[in-house]
Design an enzyme around this catalytic site. Sequence first.
Site, PDB file in Angstrom:
ATOM      1  CD  GLU A 185      -3.004  -0.903   2.319  1.00  0.00           C
ATOM      2  OE1 GLU A 185      -2.773  -0.105   3.235  1.00  0.00           O
ATOM      3  OE2 GLU A 185      -4.045  -1.565   2.239  1.00  0.00           O
ATOM      4  CD  GLU A 336      -3.714  -6.214   3.250  1.00  0.00           C
ATOM      5  OE1 GLU A 336      -4.421  -5.452   3.934  1.00  0.00           O
ATOM      6  OE2 GLU A 336      -2.484  -6.120   3.185  1.00  0.00           O
ATOM      7  CD1 TRP A 344      -7.861  -0.857   9.931  1.00  0.00           C
ATOM      8  CD2 TRP A 344      -9.441   0.564   9.218  1.00  0.00           C
ATOM      9  NE1 TRP A 344      -8.431  -1.392   8.786  1.00  0.00           N
ATOM     10  CE2 TRP A 344      -9.394  -0.542   8.334  1.00  0.00           C
ATOM     11  CE3 TRP A 344     -10.371   1.571   8.968  1.00  0.00           C
ATOM     12  CZ2 TRP A 344     -10.236  -0.666   7.226  1.00  0.00           C
ATOM     13  CZ3 TRP A 344     -11.209   1.450   7.864  1.00  0.00           C
ATOM     14  CH2 TRP A 344     -11.138   0.356   7.018  1.00  0.00           C
TER      15      TRP A 344
HETATM   16  C1  GAL Z   1      -4.093  -2.794   5.452  1.00  0.00           C
HETATM   17  C2  GAL Z   1      -2.636  -3.186   5.562  1.00  0.00           C
HETATM   18  C3  GAL Z   1      -2.460  -4.447   6.391  1.00  0.00           C
HETATM   19  C4  GAL Z   1      -3.246  -4.332   7.682  1.00  0.00           C
HETATM   20  C5  GAL Z   1      -4.686  -4.057   7.350  1.00  0.00           C
HETATM   21  C6  GAL Z   1      -5.587  -3.969   8.550  1.00  0.00           C
HETATM   22  O1  GAL Z   1      -4.239  -1.479   5.019  1.00  0.00           O
HETATM   23  O2  GAL Z   1      -2.101  -3.408   4.279  1.00  0.00           O
HETATM   24  O3  GAL Z   1      -1.092  -4.637   6.658  1.00  0.00           O
HETATM   25  O4  GAL Z   1      -2.718  -3.301   8.445  1.00  0.00           O
HETATM   26  O5  GAL Z   1      -4.770  -2.826   6.665  1.00  0.00           O
HETATM   27  O6  GAL Z   1      -6.909  -3.680   8.174  1.00  0.00           O
END
Ligand code: GAL
Length: 701
Positions: A185, A336, A344
């Site tokens: 990212e 992902e 978050w």
């Molecule tokens: C993504 C990131 C991952 C992890 C994930 C958690 O943005 O690439 O490493 O942090 O968020 O939601």
Amino acid sequence: MMRWRRSWLACAALCAAALTCTAGARPAAAAGTTPAVHAALGRLWLGAAWYPEQWPESRWPKDLALMEAAGINVVRVDEFAWSTLEPQPGDYHFGWLARAIAAAARHHIYVVIGTPTDAPPVWLTNRYPQVLRIHADGRPAQHGNRRQFSYASPLYRKFCRDIVTRLAKRFGHNPDVIGWQIDNEYTNESYGPAAHRQFQQWLKRRFRSLAALNRAWTTAYWSQTYTAWNQIPLNDRPGNPGLMLAHRQFVTATWLSYQRNQLEALRAHIAPWQFVTTNIGGLGWSAHWNHYTITRPLDIAAWDDYVGEGQLDFYRNGAMSDFIRGLKRQDYWVMETQPGFVDWAPICNSLVKGGVRAMTWESIGHGADAVLFWQWRSALGGQEQYHGTLVGPDGKPEPLYAEIVRIGREFKRASQVIAGTTPRSQVALLLSYASRWAIDFQRQSVRYRQLDVLLDYYRPLEDLTHSVDIVSARAPLQRYKIVFAPSLNVISAKLARHLRRYVLGGGVLVLGPRSGMKDRYNRLNVERQPGPLVPLLGGRVQQYYALVSRVSVSGSMGRGTGRIWAEALTPHSSATRVLLRYGAGNAWLSGTPAALEHRYGRGAIIYLGTILNRRLMHAFVAHRLAAAGVRSPFGVLPRGVELMRRVGDGREVVIIINHGKRLRAVRLPYAMHDVLHPGRILRTVRLRSQGVAVLERPSIS
Ligand code: GAL
């Protein structure tokens, strides 16, 4: 399904050779045969991010067995493991990774290796603090989080090149490694001296002379004129629109060269059947850099698909998926996605039961060939302890695991059917990064949110056609009967020629509000809107207005309101028709045209100067689609139901999802095979909330 870097057959042959050589070490089911390779590449992938470096090796077989039982066939590893790979400068430890890959293979699980450059080890940044990223306020980033490196640092790139080259040499022909993810990212730019100097040099290459730059940026304004390249500032504050646009383009160019550094190292050593990608973050819609430019040299596009707070908004997620598919105009990977919930969001609630399965199938319907969950197991420490996982800190499945098992079973059934198919659309939405940036620098109304405007177009298009491409405005357009370009703010002379050719060749171009206001340097177009397309339209925007309240609008397709933004149009050719007008009592707008059309044979250019309320927008889009001869055989679906089509090899695969709360029935235009319940043939599909149907029409003429 996606095309790989080299041709399929060459790749299968190479793989077969590689597999044969190492057959002894390979799992029986996948070893040795070309069909196995075929199956490996032409299948649906279900996966997870796995961090073996965080766990004792004795635990790996248990995790991998649980993965295999769930139908997981791919893991992404290594993208944050630099301090394990190289704990001291030059002291490389790759053995654990080789053993992890081999252990995964024993469970029929393939591997994507992430290059570990998003999180440099502390010895590196301590010894060479000049590699640290500098925030816009001049503070250097610190060790202890990730993304603390400067993307512009030549020294950091040297270290990246070294570790990536070594990984590529070691694993570039490993038959269990199917691909590579560069970094993780790309996110934060740097504002340090190296980036600043490079920005000035980049501008020099671009403009050649300061006179050209001063002209392009209208620097006589507020006495900004530059007399030396090193006077040009670099910051993240609002400033000269020309400079701001150039900075975004520079950020893109810098990530591109950052990526190229690793891409070259990989390409030099990896086998042609291993793909290279990077995972796009920011919920797909981030605009730090131009996604089209960055994904161009990669083999496939991949993104990280998260909902965050709330539940899946299938229009938004569908649009983002179509946008990612449009980056390379081919199938993509979801590298992902959230296993229920994240850590978050303001409120990290879980997707409803069945919601993860629905979201997974939604991705497949929009052209994903792979869906990987982040992450497999809760790390005991580190910043993301609360994030959703498939397996808990005790190594036992979480409640969601059963849903993944079901997806795994379904993927196995559907893999062969879906192989060789991809979404194919007759309509497209057009995007341009220059336009996105230009509007966001000077929004003029806080309510003008470009994603919302895009979705205003996307919803009716999706409802009426069940397949929308979202592509760069510069993409080849001939295959589309009609294209919509909301918010195409920057229309350069070159882009105008491209769009003009499309219209004169029989295509229908619908421009939305704020189109053609700016040129390639983010200067106002002197023709007014839509700039160089004014002659083609035979009309222009006379004045734009940010709205506080709605204005009435009507035309042959109905009456409704305009919101947020309204442009008063004037035709100046007798061949230009008025499609919509603002009603009386709308101050400056009263009685003026809100939409114009100019036809050219089968082609046409249409300008819609406001954001219509949902009902009138639906009618407007339906009208335009009917005129362009676009229709879906599936007609209008019940509310909350999404239908996606993938076609190829003379077959049609339809995925239907009920995202709503109530039971819904969808009548099919023809009998279809129920892929998830072999042997069943359906004319009507009944789906409970979160229900999914995968249907096949084996031969379409
Ligand atoms: C993504 C990131 C991952 C992890 C994930 C958690 O943005 O690439 O490493 O942090 O968020 O939601």
